[in-house]
Structures are given as C-alpha cells and as structure tokens.
Design an enzyme around this catalytic site. Structure first.
Site, mmCIF file in Angstrom:
data_model
loop_
_atom_site.group_PDB
_atom_site.id
_atom_site.type_symbol
_atom_site.label_atom_id
_atom_site.label_comp_id
_atom_site.label_asym_id
_atom_site.label_seq_id
_atom_site.Cartn_x
_atom_site.Cartn_y
_atom_site.Cartn_z
ATOM 1 N N GLY A 111 0.832 -1.196 0.000
ATOM 2 C CA GLY A 111 0.000 0.000 0.000
ATOM 3 C C GLY A 111 0.862 1.238 0.000
ATOM 4 O O GLY A 111 2.092 1.174 0.088
ATOM 5 N N GLN A 112 0.211 2.367 -0.103
ATOM 6 C CA GLN A 112 0.919 3.640 -0.111
ATOM 7 C C GLN A 112 0.108 4.654 0.675
ATOM 8 O O GLN A 112 -1.091 4.798 0.474
ATOM 9 C CB GLN A 112 1.145 4.137 -1.544
ATOM 10 C CG GLN A 112 1.969 5.421 -1.613
ATOM 11 C CD GLN A 112 2.434 5.728 -3.028
ATOM 12 O OE1 GLN A 112 2.063 5.036 -3.962
ATOM 13 N NE2 GLN A 112 3.254 6.747 -3.183
ATOM 14 N N GLY A 113 0.780 5.345 1.601
ATOM 15 C CA GLY A 113 0.121 6.350 2.419
ATOM 16 C C GLY A 113 0.818 7.684 2.309
ATOM 17 O O GLY A 113 1.639 7.914 1.411
ATOM 18 N N GLY A 114 0.502 8.557 3.251
ATOM 19 C CA GLY A 114 1.048 9.902 3.217
ATOM 20 C C GLY A 114 2.542 9.962 3.456
ATOM 21 O O GLY A 114 3.194 10.948 3.096
ATOM 22 N N PHE A 115 3.112 8.904 4.050
ATOM 23 C CA PHE A 115 4.538 8.931 4.357
ATOM 24 C C PHE A 115 5.364 8.088 3.397
ATOM 25 O O PHE A 115 6.582 8.092 3.484
ATOM 26 C CB PHE A 115 4.782 8.443 5.787
ATOM 27 C CG PHE A 115 4.324 9.415 6.834
ATOM 28 C CD1 PHE A 115 5.007 10.603 7.032
ATOM 29 C CD2 PHE A 115 3.224 9.147 7.619
ATOM 30 C CE1 PHE A 115 4.595 11.504 7.995
ATOM 31 C CE2 PHE A 115 2.802 10.044 8.581
ATOM 32 C CZ PHE A 115 3.489 11.229 8.769
ATOM 33 N N LYS B 150 8.198 0.065 5.640
ATOM 34 C CA LYS B 150 7.700 1.376 5.212
ATOM 35 C C LYS B 150 8.896 2.212 4.768
ATOM 36 O O LYS B 150 9.768 2.539 5.566
ATOM 37 C CB LYS B 150 6.948 2.072 6.344
ATOM 38 C CG LYS B 150 6.407 3.444 5.945
ATOM 39 C CD LYS B 150 5.666 4.113 7.091
ATOM 40 C CE LYS B 150 4.329 3.479 7.325
ATOM 41 N NZ LYS B 150 3.379 3.695 6.210
ATOM 42 N N ASP C 236 -4.001 10.452 11.426
ATOM 43 C CA ASP C 236 -4.572 9.874 10.202
ATOM 44 C C ASP C 236 -5.295 8.569 10.536
ATOM 45 O O ASP C 236 -4.998 7.513 9.979
ATOM 46 C CB ASP C 236 -3.476 9.633 9.166
ATOM 47 C CG ASP C 236 -4.041 9.403 7.759
ATOM 48 O OD1 ASP C 236 -5.228 9.696 7.544
ATOM 49 O OD2 ASP C 236 -3.292 8.926 6.891
#
Length: 607
Positions: free
Chosen positions: A291-295, A312, A411
């Site tokens: 997945g991909q998040g804000g960081f 991560k 978040d």
C-alpha cells in the site's frame, strides 16, 4: 519376482523417512499442545498428518527433516515442551514475543543441529540450563527480556561457534564467564552480574557490545563510553511511555566502524542494513507493494529465517536534527507497546533513506476487508467489526493517555487499522505521528491525513490534538457500519452527499439508518448495536473539538457506560443548532431576494 524385490527395497528405504517425519510431527504437536494454542492458530498442525513439512511456520529439508520452526509474536501463553529436544535436525527455533512461562527444558541440549535460538520477550523463569552448552553449532542465543535467575552457565562459554549472545533484562547474578566477552556481539544489560576483570568498566553501566571487523581495544573503550553518554542523553531528554513491563534504562548498541553496515539493536529494535531490506523486498519490487500512504510506500518482505515483515520506505521525510533526531523519535515510538498498536520491530537509515520495519499482518487492513477483498475471501462479520471498534479505541486511548509525551496519530482510518491472524485490530502508521507535550497542541505547517477523515479545525488551522484523532475514529466507525469510503463521488449520481459523514447525518435525521448498513453483512447484525455505533460516531465527529469525547470516554461508551446521557445531550444541542441554521437560512434567503429586488428597481429606474 524381481519387480517385487525392488518394490520391497523401495518401501524399506522409505520407511525410516516416514517414521522420522511421524516422530517429528508428534513432537511438534506436543509443542502446540503445551503452548496452549487457541482459536484458529496452527490449525493445520494436525496429529493425524504424518508429514509436518506442510504445516504453517515449519520448514523442512529435502529429506523431510524439520529444520526451522518460527512462531514469534503469536500470543502463546503456555510452556515449552521437552519433546522439542527430539527435533535433532532443527537449526532455527524462534518463539520470541509471546507469553510463554515456565523454564527451558534440559532436553533443549539435544538439539545438536541448532544454530539459532530466540526466546526473547517471554515470561520464562528459572535457571538457564547448562545443557545448552552442548549445542556445538549454536551461533545466535537470545534470551533477553525474561525472568531467568541464577548464574550464566560456564558451559555456554565452551560454544566456539557462538557469534551473538543476548541475556539482557533478566534477574541473572554471579560472574560472567570470561570467554563470552570474546563473542562478536553480546548484551548482558539489566542484570546483577559481576564482570570481573574482563570488561573495562563496572557492570552497573550498559553491558553491550558489537565488534567491528578490525576494531582495536581503544575502539571498544570509545564505543562503550559513547554508548553510555548517548544513553544518558536519551534518558535525560525523554520520559518513556507508562506501563512498560520493565522501567529500567533501555540498551543502546553503538555501531563500531566496520566495512559493512551491520544490524544493531536499539533497545528491542533491530537496526537493519540497507542491503538486508533490499534483499528481503526483492529490491523493493512493485509486486511487493502492500500500500501507499502519506509517508510513503509499504513493501512486503521476507527475512532469511522466514519471518515476514512490512517495510515502510519513507518519502519526503525531513527531520531538522538529521539522523540523531530520527533515532530519538523512533526510540520514543518503540516504547508505545500495546496489544492494539502495531509494534515497530526495526529501522534502517542511510544518507538518503529512512525505513521502518513492522511485522507483517497477514489479514491486511480493515479497509481491505471492508471494500477491497477478492471473491471468495471472507468479509468482516459484525462481531469482528465490534472488535475492531473497541480494539482501535483502546489503542488510541493508550497513545493519548498513557504515553508521555502523548502521541497524536493524525490519520485514523480503516486503512491504517491492520488485522493480525486472529483478526485482532492493531493501529498502524502512527510511527511518525507528531509527539506533543502534555499541555500543548501540535502545530504543523503541513496537514497530514486523508480527506474525509481530517477534523475541520486541523484542516483550517494546522492544529492537531487528541480530539483530532477522535474525529478520524468517528469516521472509521461509519466505515465499519456502512463499508463505504469517507469520500465517494459516486454518491452524487443518486443526489447523495459526497462526504460519508453528511450522508449518515441526513439519513439519521430522516430515520433511515437501516438503509446505510453494509450489504455485505447480509442483515446479520444487531440493530441496537448498529444504532449505538452510529451514535458514538456522531458524537466523535462534532464540529467543535471541545464537544467530542476523549478516547477513554469512547471506550466506556462502547462498553455500555454513559452513551445514553451523551446522546440525549447531543440531540438537544443538534435540534437547537438545526433550528438556528434554518432561521439564518430563511433570513439569508429573504435578504438575498431583497437585494435582487432592489437591484431590479434600480435598474428599471430612469437613467
């Protein structure tokens, strides 16, 4: 006749292999029984299966001999089976991070092929058995963070293959056998040991060391002194989270100069070399992206011992203090340990990279189980959704009220709540949350979060607080009930609100909440419980942060305490607010018409 003799010969040759597998299977099944395994864990460890090589977390060689058993962080609370000693081909045994009690059976000394034994972070007691000294091939021995007492057996000093021994934070006493100081890496911190003449300073200081490939005695002394100074600075600057099982100073390993970037321990964290994570993730292959998040992106990885991890890889991470500040932040985050928080197990830093390492959650995220699951995969049933609600609330309560300084997530959403193998929720992605003082809020120039989940005051002012997380949690409750996204433009097609919160409020006013419940539940839910969850969600998402409950209040409401009073108060306020809004709307409409009429009159007048 010749064919018959050949068949008999084949059977005779095969029998020992099947017999060995059967014995190993019996030993492993007894291990499962002694560990008090519950639920669906190790469900394929079946006593009726002759060959254990197909079992989960078991690795065999080409001859069907069990060579690896990896059962770290499973929550097992039983004892160690003496029959483990029958696995004479076993090379790796990892049971770290459980709640195993009792002692280490003497029979472990029969594991003649063992190279790695990791029993760290359990509740083991008694003396370390001298029989472990018979493990002539042992390279890695980790028994830290238990309750072992007595002295360190002299027999351990006779294991010439040993390269890493960690016995930190037990109740060991007596003198450390001298040859153990020659091991490439050791840690004896947090005990009551006598170093004798083998170490350049008192045992009361940090007893840890990792050698470099060409380090001299001066390097050892400087590294040790540097470690002590660093530990004192960290201890002076920060207070650790409350409720830790052990309140003493954490160990700090100093990376002594060497040719390779090697793994070091930072407290219970592991510092990984860049190359290790590169190999584990297949060079950060896109097919391993979880997945991909804000960081940044999260990659699935596999370590050499078979342990699955989630890495991560941070992007655009800026720390004013450079690597030192990043390490301090990582250390603070690492002591936030709770059943419903994703445990940070390691990190990696280079001149250009910052990476965090977590255990891999095989059931992925709540968002995946609500919306993105594949055909044939199970969806979250209503009891599981209730567990997610209460578990997430308890995790956030711990961050807000039991950590000093408190940790603000910023978040909170279904995608950041992961599910372990028992579908127990763990809050993730708080690894870089802003740490704030007890009496301060966090002010940031960059709003972190996901649209639809961000509290209005955070979006408009950049100020975040615990109540910012409460708002996000309320939206997550609505996700659990509806299965829908916080923002969904497809709702416009039915002239509904884009924001899930507005959509639910509208249906709540119209008394049509039943129409919003996730269809994947197939009506297998309790109407009163659904209504209760929506009520709590609406209390959490009030526009004024002061009106929102704290997470501890949310926990109590989920447990059935105090919701009725809060909800009745909310309804009264909401009715008053609605009436005021409608009154202002009528005044606005009248004023608007008057302006238009006045303009018409003026335009129609003489020129």
């Amino acid at each position: 006749m010749r064919e018959l003799r050949v068949a008999v010969l084949i059977i005779a040759v095969s029998l020992p292999s099947f017999s060995a597998s059967d014995r190993q299977g019996d030993a492993l099944y007894d291990m499962k029984q002694k560990l008090n395994v519950t639920g669906n864990q190790l469900s394929d460890w079946n006593q009726n299966q002759v060959n254990p090589c197909t079992w989960n977390s078991v690795i065999c060689d080409n001859n069907n001999n069990v060579i690896q058993v990896t059962l770290a962080a499973r929550g097992f609370a039983g004892v160690l089976s003496p029959r483990i000693g029958e696995l004479k081909y076993l090379t790796v045994l990892s049971l770290a991070g459980n709640r195993i009690s009792g002692g280490i059976p003497e029979q472990f000394g029969n594991l003649s092929s063992l190279t790695s034994l990791d029993l760290e972070d359990n509740l083991l007691v008694g003396e370390i058995p001298a029989s472990l000294g018979q493990l002539s091939k042992l390279q890695l021995l980790i028994l830290s963070d238990n309750n072992f007492n007595g002295s360190i057996p002299d027999s351990l000093a006779k294991i010439s293959s040993l390269t890493d021994i960690r016995l930190a934070y037990n109740n060991l006493s007596g003198q450390i056998p001298g040859p153990l100081f020659q091991v490439a890496r050791y840690n004896f911190s947090g005990n009551h040991l006598n170093c004798g003449t083998n170490f350049p300073h008192s045992c009361s200081t940090n007893m840890s060391y990792q050698s470099g490939s060409h380090s001299s005695k001066i390097g050892i002394v400087l590294g040790t002194v540097g470690g002590v100074i660093g530990l004192l600075i960290v201890a002076a600057l920060f207070l650790f989270c409350k409720g830790r099982r052990k309140s003493h100073l954490r160990e700090v390993f100093v990376d002594v100069a060497g040719e390779d970037d090697r793994r070091i321990a930072f407290g219970q964290l592991k510092r990984f070399a860049w190359r290790e994570l590169q190999i584990a993730t297949d060079n950060f292959s896109e097919r391993n992206v979880l997945g991909q998040g804000g960081f940044g992106k999260v990659y699935k990885g596999v370590l050499p011992d078979g342990t699955k991890i989630a890495v991560k890889r941070l992007t655009d991470y800026e720390s004013p203090g450079g690597e030192a500040a990043f390490l301090r932040e990582v250390e603070l985050i690492s002591v936030a340990v709770h059943r419903n928080l994703l445990k940070l197990i390691g990190f990696c830093t280079t001149q250009t990279e910052r990476l965090l390492v977590y255990p891999f959650m095989q059931n992925l995220s709540v968002a995946y189980r609500l919306r993105d699951f594949k055909p044939g995969e199970p969806v979250l049933n209503w009891p599981e959704r209730k567990r997610v609600a209460i578990g997430t609330a308890r995790g956030l309560e711990y961050l807000h009220e039991h950590c000093n300084p408190k940790i603000i997530h910023r978040d909170v959403k279904a995608a950041n709540v992961l599910l372990d193998e028992d579908f127990e929720p763990v809050v993730g992605d708080f690894g870089l949350a802003k740490l704030v003082d007890v009496q301060k809020t966090s002010v940031t120039t960059q709003v972190r979060g996901t649209m639809g989940h961000i509290a209005p005051e955070y979006l408009s002012t950049g100020k975040s607080s615990e109540r910012t997380d409460v708002f996000g949690y309320g939206i997550m409750l609505l996700e659990l009930v509806t299965g829908q996204r916080a923002i969904d433009f497809s709702r416009l097609e039915e002239e509904d609100d884009v924001l899930l919160l507005d959509h639910v409020k509208k249906l709540q006013r119209e008394g049509q909440l039943g129409s919003i419940v996730d269809r994947n539940l197939n009506q297998n839910y309790d109407d009163e419980e659904v209504e209760m969850m929506i009520q709590i969600a609406l209390l959490c998402t009030q526009s004024s942060p002061e009106d929102r409950p704290s997470m501890s209040e949310v926990v109590r409401m989920l447990e059935g305490e105090g919701l009725a009073e809060r909800w009745e108060e909310w309804q009264q306020v909401e009715v008053t607010r609605r009436q005021e809004y409608e009154r202002m709307q009528r005044r606005f409409d009248w004023g608007e018409d008057s302006v238009y009429n006045q303009e018409a009159i003026e335009l129609s007048g003489g020129r």
